[in-house]
Design an enzyme around this catalytic site. Sequence first.
Site, short mmCIF file in Angstrom:
data_model
loop_
_atom_site.label_atom_id
_atom_site.label_comp_id
_atom_site.label_asym_id
_atom_site.label_seq_id
_atom_site.Cartn_x
_atom_site.Cartn_y
_atom_site.Cartn_z
N CYS A 1 51.70 2.52 -2.39
CA CYS A 1 51.63 3.27 -1.14
C CYS A 1 50.16 3.50 -0.78
O CYS A 1 49.34 3.77 -1.65
CB CYS A 1 52.39 4.59 -1.22
SG CYS A 1 52.06 5.60 -2.67
N SER B 1 50.43 4.85 -6.40
CA SER B 1 49.53 5.16 -5.29
C SER B 1 48.32 4.24 -5.30
O SER B 1 47.90 3.76 -6.35
CB SER B 1 49.06 6.61 -5.37
OG SER B 1 48.11 6.77 -6.41
N ASP B 2 47.76 4.02 -4.13
CA ASP B 2 46.43 3.44 -4.07
C ASP B 2 45.47 4.48 -4.64
O ASP B 2 45.80 5.65 -4.80
CB ASP B 2 46.07 3.08 -2.63
CG ASP B 2 45.06 1.95 -2.56
OD1 ASP B 2 44.31 1.75 -3.54
OD2 ASP B 2 45.01 1.27 -1.53
N TRP B 3 44.25 4.06 -4.93
CA TRP B 3 43.30 4.93 -5.61
C TRP B 3 42.94 6.14 -4.73
O TRP B 3 42.46 5.98 -3.61
CB TRP B 3 42.05 4.15 -6.01
CG TRP B 3 42.10 3.64 -7.43
CD1 TRP B 3 41.18 3.86 -8.41
CD2 TRP B 3 43.12 2.84 -8.04
NE1 TRP B 3 41.57 3.24 -9.59
CE2 TRP B 3 42.76 2.61 -9.38
CE3 TRP B 3 44.33 2.30 -7.59
CZ2 TRP B 3 43.54 1.88 -10.27
CZ3 TRP B 3 45.11 1.57 -8.48
CH2 TRP B 3 44.71 1.37 -9.80
#
Length: 521
Positions: free
Chosen positions: A23, A56-58
């Site tokens: 996401c 999650s993306d970073w």
Amino acid sequence: LREIYMPGFKAAVQQGGVLSVMCSYNKFRGEYLCSNAYLLTDVLKEEWDFPGVVLSDWDATHSTIPAAKAGLDLEMGTNVSDYKDYYFADPLIDAVRSGKLDKKVVDDKVRRILGVMFAINMFGERSNGSLNTPEHQQFALKVAEEAVVLLKNENNLLPLDISSVKSVAVIGDNATREHAPGGYSSGIKALYEVTPLEGLQNKLKDKVKINFALGYEKTSQEIFGKGVVYSPNPERATQLIEEAVAAAEQSDVAIIFGGLNHDFDTEGLDRTDMKLPYTQNELIKAVHQANPSTIVVLISGSPVEIYEWADLVPSILQGWYAGMEGGNAFANILFGDVNPSGKLPFTMPVKLEDSPAHAIGEYPGTGGTVNYNEGILVGYRYFLTRNIEPQFCFGHGLSYTQFAYSDLKIKESVKEVDLPLEVGLKVTNTGDRPGMEVVQLYVGDKQATVERPDRELKGFRKVYLSAGEEKEIKFTLDRDALSFYDSESSSWKAEPGIFTILLGSSSQDIRLMGEFNYSDK
């Protein structure tokens, strides 16, 4: 959403069997994507039956309980000094212990994470794989060759004949630039990367003289999250153009490797325009004036505006960031060892403002919010439906040979029980060299009760044909190919009426047309 943006993800989940989905940073309908229950749980996990992990993306996680309930399974890279301060570390434990979050929610996340680990055999003995073998390198070469798009080839300037061309001017910063490491998370550590100049040197050796000139140089620096900063040097730019003109005048053919680099095609940054950076437009026009046999190879991952010189230059190719074997691939295409067969996966507008989001004034939005008021008319759908002439259309790509389409076969009347519908045709290589053609099938719904595009791509086939060879090509169209998503009923509808079938070499170059009457009875 359902017709434009979701299908690729749905195919990856249901057909590709992916084990993880990430996401991203933005919001959708007011909710951060990593806290968006509609997308992560309602659609992805329940409707599509996704069994894997959502991560999650970073630094894209913004909450504990909302994200956990929405369907996020694994938090990555949150910008805190101590791991225990991650949203899914101590705060998640506290939420369960306090009764604010059901333990079953966490159990599901653990089950999914362990499921992926078992699926990729992290707990068992894993056989050694192979890395960068000669077979891998040959595959990289083949991928690069098949990706190159021949946009224009006036008077058949290409392919070049190694036996008659005595000298070639090779011009441009991208002729010697390596691109693999750039673009942050899109960068890779390639074992090697053959640049365009090196590829031509490998091909031509001492048979053809190469006159190299830089032509233009990179005078930009991309600062992550802030943009591109330029440090132009007009005197130096003029000198480089003059040197390129001199090289072109001394050569039979001039090849300019231009386009972009990863100061522009990168993450954390939206391009503010589609212009060629530096002094490339001036360079290309000056070189063409000095040598009419000028070829431009665009190296980029996205479209650029070329209207200033597109009508002047006889041959233009879209080469992309072609990877470790890119230089060899370009040389093989330019000198005819490989026949180009790539097609544009996007529309190349004449100008940025021709694109739908800009034409209707929605981009970049107001206060961080963008409304997608172009609806279904995105990309080529907009250009075709609104009769906007692009620089090069979606699906466009020429060949060194010619292909003829014939014998369209399709039922004139189709009931729902008859689906899937078979569409057949014949394709013949009428030229004198082998080649590959991408046959594209478009469908138009002419009697829909909602706004529909003039046509939509519903299938394509890439077929290899020797000179003079003919092959029969078949497509099948199921109910999905005739349907649109009805937001009022939250369902897909295939309405009865007349549908048009268009088969061609691009979204505009239609060779065969037919129609059928569909009945849902």
